[in-house]
Scaffold this active site. Structure first.
Site, short mmCIF file in Angstrom:
data_model
loop_
_atom_site.label_atom_id
_atom_site.label_comp_id
_atom_site.label_asym_id
_atom_site.label_seq_id
_atom_site.Cartn_x
_atom_site.Cartn_y
_atom_site.Cartn_z
N GLU A 17 0.85 -1.20 0.00
CA GLU A 17 0.00 0.00 0.00
C GLU A 17 0.88 1.25 0.00
O GLU A 17 1.89 1.30 0.70
CB GLU A 17 -0.89 0.02 1.24
CG GLU A 17 -1.78 1.26 1.30
CD GLU A 17 -2.79 1.21 2.41
OE1 GLU A 17 -3.70 0.36 2.34
OE2 GLU A 17 -2.68 2.02 3.35
N TYR A 49 -6.81 7.05 -0.37
CA TYR A 49 -7.60 8.23 -0.76
C TYR A 49 -7.63 9.16 0.44
O TYR A 49 -8.03 8.76 1.53
CB TYR A 49 -9.01 7.73 -1.10
CG TYR A 49 -9.93 8.74 -1.73
CD1 TYR A 49 -9.91 8.94 -3.11
CD2 TYR A 49 -10.85 9.45 -0.97
CE1 TYR A 49 -10.77 9.84 -3.71
CE2 TYR A 49 -11.72 10.36 -1.57
CZ TYR A 49 -11.67 10.54 -2.93
OH TYR A 49 -12.54 11.43 -3.52
N GLY A 107 -14.43 5.85 5.08
CA GLY A 107 -13.56 6.91 5.59
C GLY A 107 -13.92 7.21 7.04
O GLY A 107 -15.00 6.83 7.51
N LYS A 162 -22.06 -5.75 3.06
CA LYS A 162 -21.14 -5.11 2.10
C LYS A 162 -20.75 -6.10 1.00
O LYS A 162 -20.71 -5.74 -0.18
CB LYS A 162 -19.91 -4.62 2.88
CG LYS A 162 -18.96 -3.76 2.13
CD LYS A 162 -18.17 -2.79 3.01
CE LYS A 162 -17.18 -3.44 3.94
NZ LYS A 162 -16.38 -2.44 4.69
P1 FAD Z 1 -18.08 0.65 6.77
O1 FAD Z 1 -17.96 -0.67 6.11
O2 FAD Z 1 -19.14 1.57 6.29
O3 FAD Z 1 -18.24 0.41 8.34
C1 FAD Z 1 -18.14 1.52 9.23
C2 FAD Z 1 -18.93 1.20 10.50
O4 FAD Z 1 -20.34 1.22 10.20
C3 FAD Z 1 -18.65 -0.20 11.07
O5 FAD Z 1 -18.70 -0.10 12.47
C4 FAD Z 1 -19.81 -1.05 10.52
O6 FAD Z 1 -20.08 -2.16 11.33
C5 FAD Z 1 -20.95 -0.03 10.57
N1 FAD Z 1 -22.01 -0.28 9.59
C6 FAD Z 1 -21.87 -0.68 8.31
N2 FAD Z 1 -23.09 -0.78 7.72
C7 FAD Z 1 -24.00 -0.41 8.65
C8 FAD Z 1 -25.43 -0.30 8.66
N3 FAD Z 1 -26.17 -0.58 7.56
N4 FAD Z 1 -26.05 0.12 9.81
C9 FAD Z 1 -25.33 0.42 10.91
N5 FAD Z 1 -23.96 0.32 10.97
C10 FAD Z 1 -23.31 -0.08 9.84
N6 FAD Z 1 -9.68 5.68 5.11
C11 FAD Z 1 -9.51 6.70 4.20
O7 FAD Z 1 -9.98 7.82 4.45
N7 FAD Z 1 -8.83 6.50 3.03
C12 FAD Z 1 -8.29 5.30 2.70
O8 FAD Z 1 -7.69 5.16 1.63
C13 FAD Z 1 -8.46 4.21 3.62
N8 FAD Z 1 -7.99 2.96 3.33
C14 FAD Z 1 -8.23 1.92 4.19
C15 FAD Z 1 -7.82 0.62 3.82
C16 FAD Z 1 -8.05 -0.46 4.67
C17 FAD Z 1 -7.61 -1.84 4.26
C18 FAD Z 1 -8.69 -0.25 5.93
C19 FAD Z 1 -8.90 -1.40 6.88
C20 FAD Z 1 -9.12 1.03 6.30
C21 FAD Z 1 -8.91 2.12 5.43
N9 FAD Z 1 -9.36 3.41 5.73
C22 FAD Z 1 -9.17 4.45 4.84
C23 FAD Z 1 -10.00 3.68 7.03
C24 FAD Z 1 -11.54 3.48 6.97
O9 FAD Z 1 -12.10 4.44 6.10
C25 FAD Z 1 -12.09 3.66 8.39
O10 FAD Z 1 -11.66 2.59 9.19
C26 FAD Z 1 -13.58 3.89 8.53
O11 FAD Z 1 -13.85 4.21 9.90
C27 FAD Z 1 -14.47 2.69 8.18
O12 FAD Z 1 -14.46 2.46 6.84
P2 FAD Z 1 -15.22 1.15 6.23
O13 FAD Z 1 -15.11 1.27 4.78
O14 FAD Z 1 -14.75 -0.07 6.91
O15 FAD Z 1 -16.73 1.50 6.70
#
Ligand code: FAD
Length: 284
Positions: A17, A49, A107, A162
């Protein structure tokens, strides 16, 4: 090439990464580091990002350069500060650059954010991307549970949603205890999540990273790992060597236990990526 095809390949995959510069004056030095990492011929490389979307143009530009260098790029895209129009434009730019893989993320929500998110969860962004072209879509997952989740089972349930929306593979948050990952893998499979899960490994090579890890609530630090940090935190060269050795050992154990994909949080450090790759040369 699509990452899902790489992950279904015969050999284990090792990917790196990188992150784009925050300002344009840093672009050349970051570009050089990224090109050196690309020279190691990883299975693919992901480009993060920026949290506010401010460096998003660099994400696409770096992904495009990687493709030109013969490395499969994975461009991250996040919901924070993304309007429908912005997502449409980002995807159009990626498509035009020939980038086929997107990691769809929510994010981290800034404390001062005023308006609600257009895409509240990554799953909504996954659905949007799926409707806008033939991208291979990945997502994030958390072996120790996402910090905002009330329960561990809630988190896995949302992860399944998801995947059901079209997420073809998952990459984990960093972890330092492989048993936590194996336990997560078992529970994810039990919940019906059957896509490839790539293990995210962070070689800890400096004190700043240690502070970052400690700031990520919930990341368990095994005693073995704590002892290394305590012993070498004031000796940069020793900490870097010990951190790379620890990460290598974690990866060897993962491969030995049948894990096919490992993603290294190489933090734009070609020397770290090179040492990890070299340590694993006969395993790949
Ligand atoms: P989600 O999958 O949306 O989950 C977020 C939270 O919401 C979780 O607690 C989940 O259980 C909950 N949730 C999901 N769906 C629902 C629903 N329908 N109802 C209620 N709760 C729900 N951040 C950046 O800004 N840029 C990056 O490039 C970046 N790269 C990353 C790469 C990796 C491999 C990882 C692990 C993280 C990265 N992050 C990045 C950080 C990430 O954006 C954060 O950890 C963020 O808080 C969660 O993102 P997610 O996509 O997992 O969110």
């Amino acid at each position: 090439m699509k990452i899902i095809d790489i992950l279904h390949g015969e050999r284990p995959s090792l990917s790196f990464e990188v992150f784009p510069p925050k300002t344009s004056d840093r672009f050349d030095s970051v570009k050089e580091a990224i090109e050196q990492i690309a020279g190691l011929s990883p299975s693919f490389m992901s480009v993060t990002y920026g949290a506010g979307g401010g460096t998003s143009a660099y994400t696409t530009e770096i992904a495009k350069r990687l493709k030109g260098l013969g490395v499969t790029p994975l461009a991250h895209l996040s919901c924070v500060s993304s309007t429908r129009e912005r997502v449409e434009n980002e995807l159009a730019a990626l498509r035009e650059a020939g980038v086929e893989n997107v990691l769809a993320l929510r994010g981290d929500i800034p404390a001062d954010m005023e308006s609600p998110l257009v895409y509240r969860y990554a799953s909504e962004l996954v659905a949007e991307i799926r409707g806008r072209g033939d991208f291979c879509i990945g997502g994030a997952c958390y072996p120790e549970g996402h910090p905002e989740s009330a329960t561990w089972m809630d988190d896995v349930r949302h992860l399944k949603e998801k995947v059901d929306e079209g997420c073809e593979f998952l990459t984990t948050q960093m972890f330092f205890d492989n048993d936590i990952f194996y336990n997560f893998l078992y529970r994810a499979r039990e919940a019906g999540i059957d896509v490839p899960i790539v293990a995210g490994i962070m070689p800890v090579t400096n004190a700043k990273q240690i502070r970052r890890i400690c700031a990520i609530s919930g990341t368990a630090l095994p005693q073995r790992f704590r002892r290394i940090i305590d012993k070498y935190r004031d000796d940069p060269a020793a900490l870097a060597q010990a951190g790379i050795a620890f990460a290598t050992e974690q990866i060897v154990d993962l491969f030995a236990n049948g894990v096919k994909g490992v993603h290294v949080y190489s933090m734009n450090k070609p020397e770290v990526a090179a040492k990890i790759k070299d340590n694993l040369s006969a395993l790949l």
